[in-house]
Each structure stands twice: as structure tokens, then as C-alpha cells.
Design a protein around this motif. Structure first.
Motif, short mmCIF file in Angstrom:
data_model
loop_
_atom_site.label_atom_id
_atom_site.label_comp_id
_atom_site.label_asym_id
_atom_site.label_seq_id
_atom_site.Cartn_x
_atom_site.Cartn_y
_atom_site.Cartn_z
N UNK A 33 1.03 -0.91 -0.06
CA UNK A 33 -0.20 -0.04 0.18
C UNK A 33 1.08 1.66 -0.04
N UNK A 34 0.46 2.05 -0.86
CA UNK A 34 1.50 3.61 -1.07
C UNK A 34 0.42 4.74 -0.50
N UNK A 35 1.21 4.39 0.99
CA UNK A 35 0.34 5.28 1.56
C UNK A 35 0.71 7.04 1.50
N UNK A 36 1.83 6.93 0.85
CA UNK A 36 1.69 8.67 0.56
C UNK A 36 0.74 9.29 -0.90
N UNK A 37 0.23 7.98 -1.56
CA UNK A 37 -0.55 8.99 -2.60
C UNK A 37 -2.60 8.44 -2.18
N UNK A 38 -2.96 9.18 -3.17
CA UNK A 38 -4.18 8.93 -2.71
C UNK A 38 -4.78 8.83 -3.94
N UNK A 39 -5.61 7.98 -4.13
CA UNK A 39 -6.06 8.21 -5.97
C UNK A 39 -8.18 8.59 -5.18
N UNK A 40 -8.71 9.50 -5.81
CA UNK A 40 -9.95 9.18 -5.84
C UNK A 40 -10.91 8.45 -7.07
N UNK A 41 -12.09 7.52 -6.11
CA UNK A 41 -12.65 6.69 -7.33
C UNK A 41 -13.76 7.07 -7.00
N UNK A 42 -14.70 6.70 -8.73
CA UNK A 42 -15.96 8.03 -8.67
C UNK A 42 -16.44 6.15 -9.60
N UNK A 43 -17.97 6.21 -9.12
CA UNK A 43 -18.82 5.39 -9.36
C UNK A 43 -20.07 6.14 -10.12
N UNK A 44 -20.27 5.21 -11.45
CA UNK A 44 -21.43 5.92 -12.08
C UNK A 44 -21.44 3.79 -12.39
N UNK A 45 -22.80 4.22 -12.66
CA UNK A 45 -23.66 2.78 -13.02
C UNK A 45 -25.02 3.38 -14.02
N UNK A 46 -25.83 2.37 -14.83
CA UNK A 46 -26.22 3.05 -16.08
C UNK A 46 -26.48 1.51 -16.28
N UNK A 47 -28.82 1.46 -15.84
CA UNK A 47 -29.10 0.74 -16.11
C UNK A 47 -30.30 0.46 -17.28
N UNK A 48 -30.26 -0.07 -17.79
CA UNK A 48 -31.07 -0.93 -19.06
C UNK A 48 -32.11 -1.82 -18.94
N UNK A 49 -33.32 -0.70 -19.39
CA UNK A 49 -34.27 -2.38 -19.42
C UNK A 49 -35.22 -1.90 -18.24
N UNK A 50 -35.87 -2.74 -17.85
CA UNK A 50 -36.45 -3.57 -16.32
C UNK A 50 -34.89 -2.61 -15.19
N UNK A 51 -34.05 -2.92 -15.25
CA UNK A 51 -33.43 -2.41 -13.70
C UNK A 51 -32.92 -1.31 -13.38
N UNK A 52 -33.22 -1.22 -12.62
CA UNK A 52 -32.65 0.21 -11.58
C UNK A 52 -31.76 0.23 -10.82
N UNK A 53 -30.24 0.33 -11.76
CA UNK A 53 -28.90 0.07 -11.44
C UNK A 53 -28.18 1.11 -10.40
N UNK A 54 -27.42 0.90 -9.32
CA UNK A 54 -26.61 2.10 -8.84
C UNK A 54 -25.54 2.10 -7.42
N UNK A 55 -25.00 2.99 -7.67
CA UNK A 55 -24.04 2.96 -6.34
C UNK A 55 -23.92 2.60 -5.36
N UNK A 56 -23.59 2.66 -4.01
CA UNK A 56 -24.49 3.19 -2.63
C UNK A 56 -22.82 4.25 -2.57
#
Length: 199
Positions: A66-89
Motif C-alpha cells: 500500500x502506497x500511503x503517500x498517494x490518494x486516488x479518488x475513485x468515482x462510481x457510475x452506473x447505467x441500468x438498461x431496460x427494466x433494471x434500476x442500478x446504482x452504486x451505494x
């Protein structure tokens, strides 16, 4: 003076030997049972059986990658197609390269029927693809959702510490779509086309 016959002497010897053998067997049997508490006592004194005990003073091993000297921001995106409702918490998380992280996505099948679906991931910037390592992901296999089922699905991942230094943000995006969606009703389709053409 009476003397015993050889046969009586043999019988007496045999009885004596039998008694000695029985006593020896009982002693050995008892010694076998005594070995267990004796072994435990020796282990407690010498600390030889350390595998069965946990030293409270020993700290949990840390991931040295683990590199404690760096921080990376992870963004979460979701696209639901058709009958699905889909999203990150979570919309985003800050992680250190090499740090194992878990994020959950939630999907709901809004149909009155079972749905088979597959999630396809994508990354931005594109070069992050080779540095974003998924250990476990719902995208590894097709998902079968019962009618109106809601499911939480984890993604276990880490960012490779070799990620170029200028990359500060990674966007993980999933498109979750239904497989083998039923074809629309032919009569409904014809009516819709006729209405669109004004006939």
C-alpha cells in the motif's frame, strides 16, 4: 518334602507371566491416557504448541504494497438498461494504491418476470484499465434476478501502485443490461408505427 511336577511348575509360571502381562497392559493403557494432559502441561511450560494460541501482543500483518503517500479518488457510475434500476451505494471513495477496497452496487428488477442481465465495466481515463484490479465483481458472470428482486452486489478491488503519478481520479462505470429481452408484441408495434405515420 513335597515336590511339584513339571506340569504344575509350568502352570504356575504361566499364571505368573499372565498376571505380569495384564498389569503391564493396564499400565501402558493408563500411560496413554496420561499423555494428553502431560503433553498439554509441557506445551504450556515451553510454549511449544504456539499454533493453537494467539499472542495478543502480535499485531495484524499489514500490506506492505500500500502506497500511503498517494490518494486516488475513485468515482462510481452506473447505467441500468431496460427494466433494471442500478446504482452504486457510494458516489466516490478515496483509496491508497495497493489498498483492497469494497464498494457495493444495488440493482432492482422492476418487472413482473425473471430477468437475466450482465454488467459491463468501463474506465476513465482509459489507461486506468490496466491498473484497476478487480478481485471479485458481479460483472464476472451473468446475474439472474427474480421479479421485483433487489440485490446488493460487491466489487472488491485495488489500484495498482504502478498507476502513473499524474492520475488522481478514476471513474468506474458499469452498464447493466438485460440479456435476451423479450421482443415487443407485433400488434403493438404495428399500431405504434401506424400512429407515427398518421394512418
Amino acid at each position: 518334602m513335597s515336590t511339584r511336577s513339571p506340569r504344575e511348575a509350568d502352570r504356575s509360571f504361566n499364571r505368573s507371566m499372565l498376571v505380569k502381562l495384564v498389569v503391564m497392559a493396564v499400565v501402558m493403557f493408563g500411560f496413554g491416557f496420561a499423555l494428553v494432559p502431560l503433553y498439554r502441561a509441557i506445551c504450556e511450560v515451553t510454549g511449544a504448541n504456539s499454533l493453537t494460541k494467539r499472542d495478543a501482543t502480535v499485531k495484524q500483518a499489514k500490506n506492505t504494497q500500500v502506497d500511503l503517500t498517494r490518494t486516488i479518488s475513485i468515482e462510481f457510475d452506473a447505467n441500468g438498461r431496460g427494466p433494471l434500476v442500478f446504482k452504486p451505494e457510494s458516489a466516490s471513495l478515496d483509496v491508497h494504491p495497493g489498498e483492497v477496497t469494497v464498494v457495493k452496487y444495488r440493482v432492482t428488477n422492476e418487472q413482473n418476470r425473471q430477468v437475466q442481465a450482465q454488467a459491463i465495466p468501463s474506465y476513465a481515463p482509459g489507461l486506468a484499465t490496466e491498473y484497476f484490479e478487480k478481485i471479485e465483481c458481479f460483472c464476472f458472470r451473468q446475474q439472474t434476478l427474480a421479479a421485483h428482486e433487489t440485490r446488493e452486489m460487491p466489487v472488491v478491488f485495488y489500484v495498482d501502485p504502478k498507476l502513473p503519478k499524474d492520475v488522481k481520479t478514476i471513474t468506474l462505470s458499469y452498464t447493466f443490461f438485460e440479456l435476451n429481452a423479450p421482443a415487443p408484441n407485433a400488434g403493438t408495434t404495428s399500431a405504434a408505427l401506424a400512429s407515427a405515420s398518421g394512418t
